[in-house]
Design an enzyme around this catalytic site. Structure first.
Site, PDB file in Angstrom:
ATOM      1  N   ARG A 163      37.334 -12.738 -24.035  1.00 44.37           N
ATOM      2  CA  ARG A 163      37.704 -12.060 -25.291  1.00 44.37           C
ATOM      3  C   ARG A 163      38.079 -10.595 -25.090  1.00 44.37           C
ATOM      4  O   ARG A 163      37.871  -9.763 -25.979  1.00 44.37           O
ATOM      5  CB  ARG A 163      36.564 -12.119 -26.307  1.00 44.37           C
ATOM      6  N   SER A 213      35.811 -17.124 -35.273  1.00 42.84           N
ATOM      7  CA  SER A 213      34.449 -16.740 -34.874  1.00 42.84           C
ATOM      8  C   SER A 213      34.213 -15.266 -35.172  1.00 42.84           C
ATOM      9  O   SER A 213      35.015 -14.415 -34.794  1.00 42.84           O
ATOM     10  CB  SER A 213      34.247 -16.987 -33.376  1.00 42.84           C
ATOM     11  N   GLU A 307      33.418 -10.305 -32.682  1.00 42.98           N
ATOM     12  CA  GLU A 307      34.719 -10.670 -32.091  1.00 42.98           C
ATOM     13  C   GLU A 307      35.828 -10.247 -33.061  1.00 42.98           C
ATOM     14  O   GLU A 307      36.894  -9.818 -32.651  1.00 42.98           O
ATOM     15  CB  GLU A 307      34.764 -12.182 -31.865  1.00 42.98           C
TER      16      GLU A 307
END
Ligand SMILES: Cc1cc2nc3c(=O)[nH]c(=O)nc-3n(C[C@H](O)[C@H](O)[C@H](O)COP(=O)(O)OP(=O)(O)OC[C@H]3O[C@@H](n4cnc5c(N)ncnc54)[C@H](O)[C@@H]3O)c2cc1C
Length: 313
Positions: A163, A213, A307
């Protein structure tokens, strides 16, 4: 250039969350010289600039975003052998469709992610089912704000990780275009995987508006070090495919599935998604995020990290 800039442009509908206020100034940019001009304009006005892709990983403030919001609309898309040239504004789903037509493999994991663009997906190194954007990137062309010029970075120079990338660390780099390298495979096989991935998503993911998410998954070693008893009891047998612990598992263990603040709700289908049940405000989403983080810290000594990206806060 100035003619194309809109004032007080609503942003909620440009995101999958359907939340947030307006951009003070807003522009869609599809050509390199326009991007340069936009940066000259904000420098002259001494205001900030924010970049918007598909808005599928964003929470926009109820008060909107000060300065200029740039929607990257470089929609270049072409295939040459096993390579594709793709503009940052092209959606993942469009690239996937073309890849399937040419029997090119490497983006099957992305089927069913709504609105996401190549630019936003390179920035966050989007991934699923143990495959990621960085697996297929050959080069990325960026506009470097500091140097005021376009440059080409090889995949190795992009510092991709879970990420993250050089682009998530260095806000001066705006992703403009990429060359993807995707090996040719059996078309039927590609189609089967694509279908299977979509079925998985439809089964597991909420249908209400969300930004995917909310929190990053976690390193099991860190949990073990801080809270060995909890790790042995609840975590050690539930480590996911990438060797990470799902943030959704932690939220589930906190008993927060279904927790609601105003119109914002922890999804019953997937605890790491917060959904907008209709009229959620960004403020309510922030309150829910804050509650989850506090409880994770107080109950399990776990620091959850977002995130999703914040714009206008
Ligand atoms: C239902 C659902 C399912 C999802 N499933 C997944 C999944 O399986 N895997 C996954 O990884 N993600 C998933 N996501 C999250 C999201 O789709 C990805 O993170 C996606 O890659 C974000 O791309 P975007 O274009 O929407 O970026 P945006 O949300 O518009 O922006 C995200 C960040 O990237 C920056 N950015 C955007 N474009 C550029 C650019 N050209 N240059 C520099 N910075 C830029 C923005 O400023 C912002 O900070 C999901 C989201 C939803 C709603």
């Amino acid at each position: 250039m100035l003619k194309k800039i809109k004032k007080n442009h609503p942003l909620a509908d440009l995101t999958t969350f359907k939340i947030g206020g307006s951009a003070e100034y807003f522009i869609e940019i599809s050509a390199k010289d326009e991007l340069k001009e936009a940066f000259d304009w904000v420098k002259e006005k001494n205001i900030q600039i924010s970049i918007l892709g598909g808005g599928s990983n964003l929470l926009i403030s109820d008060q909107g975003v000060k300065g200029l919001v740039v929607l990257i609309k470089n929609e270049k898309l072409s295939v040459h052998g096993e390579r594709m040239t793709v503009g940052a504004g092209v959606s993942l789903s469009k690239v996937l469709s073309l890849a399937i037509n040419y029997s090119l493999s490497g983006l099957e994991w992305s089927n069913g992610i709504p609105r996401a663009t190549i630019g936003g997906s390179i920035r966050g190194n989007a991934e699923a089912f143990s495959c990621s954007m960085s697996d297929i990137i050959e080069t990325v062309e960026v506009f470097d704000i500091k140097k005021n010029k376009f440059e080409i970075l090889s995949c190795n120079m992009c510092s991709f990780g879970y990420r993250k990338s050089i682009f998530s660390e260095n806000k001066n780099l705006i992703i403009w275009e990429t060359i993807l390298r995707m090996p040719r495979k059996d078309k039927k096989q590609i189609e089967e995987i694509v279908e299977k991935n979509l079925e998985f998503r439809l089964d597991k993911y909420p249908r209400l508006p969300s930004a995917g998410s909310v929190f990053k998954n976690l390193n099991p070693e860190k949990i073990k070090k801080k809270n060995p008893l909890f790790f042995d009891r609840e975590i050690k047998d539930k480590i996911g495919r990438q060797g990470l612990v799902g943030a959704g598992l932690i939220i589930d263990l906190l008993g927060l599935k279904g927790k609601t603040i105003g119109g914002a709700k922890v999804s019953l289908e997937h605890a790491n998604h917060i959904v907008n049940t209709g009229k959620a405000t960004a403020d309510e989403v922030v309150q829910l995020i804050s509650l989850i983080k506090t409880q994770a810290r107080n109950n399990f000594k776990i620091d959850l990290r977002e995130e999703i990206q914040y714009l206008g806060f």
